[in-house]
Write an enzyme that holds these catalytic residues in place. Structure first.
Site, PDB file in Angstrom:
ATOM      1  N   GLU A 249       0.814  -1.209   0.000  1.00  0.00           N
ATOM      2  CA  GLU A 249       0.000   0.000   0.000  1.00  0.00           C
ATOM      3  C   GLU A 249       0.852   1.266   0.000  1.00  0.00           C
ATOM      4  O   GLU A 249       0.398   2.325  -0.433  1.00  0.00           O
ATOM      5  CB  GLU A 249      -0.937   0.000   1.213  1.00  0.00           C
ATOM      6  CG  GLU A 249      -2.150   0.887   1.042  1.00  0.00           C
ATOM      7  CD  GLU A 249      -3.216   0.616   2.087  1.00  0.00           C
ATOM      8  OE1 GLU A 249      -4.365   0.354   1.699  1.00  0.00           O
ATOM      9  OE2 GLU A 249      -2.898   0.673   3.286  1.00  0.00           O
ATOM     10  N   HIS A 275       9.036 -26.514   0.887  1.00  0.00           N
ATOM     11  CA  HIS A 275       8.429 -27.589   0.103  1.00  0.00           C
ATOM     12  C   HIS A 275       7.419 -27.052  -0.907  1.00  0.00           C
ATOM     13  O   HIS A 275       6.621 -27.827  -1.435  1.00  0.00           O
ATOM     14  CB  HIS A 275       7.775 -28.603   1.041  1.00  0.00           C
ATOM     15  CG  HIS A 275       8.745 -29.260   1.968  1.00  0.00           C
ATOM     16  ND1 HIS A 275       9.366 -30.451   1.678  1.00  0.00           N
ATOM     17  CD2 HIS A 275       9.237 -28.869   3.166  1.00  0.00           C
ATOM     18  CE1 HIS A 275      10.182 -30.783   2.663  1.00  0.00           C
ATOM     19  NE2 HIS A 275      10.127 -29.840   3.579  1.00  0.00           N
ATOM     20  N   LYS A 391     -13.790   2.146  -2.517  1.00  0.00           N
ATOM     21  CA  LYS A 391     -14.632   2.536  -1.385  1.00  0.00           C
ATOM     22  C   LYS A 391     -15.832   3.353  -1.853  1.00  0.00           C
ATOM     23  O   LYS A 391     -16.957   3.163  -1.373  1.00  0.00           O
ATOM     24  CB  LYS A 391     -13.809   3.337  -0.374  1.00  0.00           C
ATOM     25  CG  LYS A 391     -12.732   2.543   0.338  1.00  0.00           C
ATOM     26  CD  LYS A 391     -11.972   3.427   1.322  1.00  0.00           C
ATOM     27  CE  LYS A 391     -10.876   2.657   2.036  1.00  0.00           C
ATOM     28  NZ  LYS A 391     -10.124   3.511   2.985  1.00  0.00           N
TER      29      LYS A 391
END
Length: 402
Positions: A249, A275, A391
């Site tokens: 961000e 792994h 938003k």
């Protein structure tokens, strides 16, 4: 003749340092290391509830969880810290059913005071239990709607300074209050952060480390634009998540030349990801740097027992080895294998022990590293215009979608 330009030649280390020094005047996170904590500790000592529920999202929770996850198994904590940070209904219900809501303090955290996720969850909590001055506290900006709510209901509130961004707020009341309540030493946290602060601004080891690393990241960003944090302790899982938000961000921006910038953060845990993701690092594209984080002293002597397993006798050489020794040798083997390749940039951070000072120093150093990288990249580390559009769209959809 008049002349204007936006050419930006490579900035010097000294210029970056001068700019960071100047930022201390208006960017608040730098100076959180100097704050007085008595009010936070006084409130913390008055809390009787056994369950502490933090309601927030992103910067309101990630840093706090990072510290809590790192320390909780080494501390004799008498209270449990829980986090409600997603609007996933299954997650909300599954967490709440395991919490005695009548023995809970709710800490509602939102810098703006109008975070939809936070308010939505708080509304749901209010449908289950009465939230009032006896079981609730608010952490927000002084002039937010959430603070108005707190005042109207006589609920205690603590301030998030306007010049402290959410993802840089862990050493404000956002992190310090819930951590103090559950029994973590917040003065030791600030001491650790101040150690990094002093070392950087006195141009000591931290300064040398950060500036060298930041310059490399930025100068080679077109070749190595992915930064992998390989943490060799499950306790650092929360730190990895905090780092991903901080890095992504803050550094994913458009610079002053309208060029898109960004360094992609990835957090993995050793030895689990030996792994899985290690294969991609070793034989995949050379577009990644790797930072390995080790814990020198786990303060735990759990050993591999001398148990005979028929057919597996050839592995008896691991008998009586401490797991802490094993995980650090796994880290060392990974480091050596990467360095032997010679073409993957790799550095190693070793935390001395599991303590407030060590995790705070690490987190504060990463905040400084983020700020320095932003200066080299000619971007603003402290805004987030890329998330604001979503938003606005969400609000419009919710308002018109009924």
């Amino acid at each position: 003749m008049q002349y204007q330009h936006n050419f930006n030649p490579s900035i010097s280390d000294e210029d970056v340092f001068t700019q960071i020094q100047a930022e201390r005047e208006h960017i608040g996170y730098y100076n959180l290391v100097h704050q007085e904590t008595s009010a936070l500790k006084e409130y913390a000592s008055s809390v009787n509830q056994k369950n502490i529920v933090v309601i927030g999202i992103g910067g309101s929770t990630l840093g706090t969880y990072a510290i809590y996850k790192f320390l909780k198994y080494s501390k004799n904590l008498t209270k449990k810290l829980h986090f409600l940070e997603t609007t996933d209904p299954i997650d909300i219900q599954s967490k709440i059913k395991n919490i005695d809501l009548e023995d809970t303090l709710f800490i509602v955290i939102s810098k703006s005071g109008t975070t939809i996720e936070t308010v939505s969850i708080f509304k749901y909590i209010n449908s289950l239990v009465t939230c009032d001055k006896n079981n609730s506290v608010v952490i927000t900006e002084s002039d937010s709607k959430l603070n108005e709510y707190a005042k109207a209901n006589n609920i205690k509130s603590f301030e998030i300074p306007k010049n402290v961004g959410g993802r840089f707020s862990v050493f404000s009341a956002v992190g310090l209050l819930p951590l103090a309540i559950v029994g973590i030493d917040i003065d030791e946290l600030l001491f650790g952060a101040k150690t990094a602060y002093d070392s950087f601004f006195n141009k000591e080891d931290t300064y040398e480390r950060i500036v060298k690393k930041a310059r490399f990241f930025v100068e080679y960003k077109n070749s190595f634009n992915i930064n992998v944090l390989f943490s060799y302790s499950s306790r650092l899982d929360g730190f990895n998540n905090w780092y991903i938000q901080l890095w992504g961000e803050s550094l994913g921006k458009v610079d002053i030349n309208s060029t898109r910038q960004g360094l992609t953060p990835i957090g993995i845990i050793g030895p689990i990801d030996q792994h899985s993701f290690l294969q991609l690092i070793v034989e995949g594209r050379r577009d990644k740097t790797v930072t390995v984080i080790k814990v020198n002293d786990f303060e735990n002597n759990l050993k591999i027992p001398q148990v005979e397993l028929r057919g597996l006798e050839e592995l008896n050489y691991i008998d009586n080895i401490e797991f802490a020794y094993l995980i650090n040798k796994q880290a060392d083997a990974t480091i050596e294998s990467i360095r032997n390749l010679g073409d993957i940039p790799c550095d190693v951070i070793t935390i001395d022990r599991v303590s407030e000072r060590s995790i705070a120093a690490l987190m504060y150093e990463y905040e400084l590293l983020t700020s320095v990288c932003a200066k080299f990249m000619y971007i603003d580390a402290y805004n987030q215009p890329g998330v604001e559009a979503g938003k606005v769209i969400l609000k419009e959809k919710l308002q018109t979608g009924r």
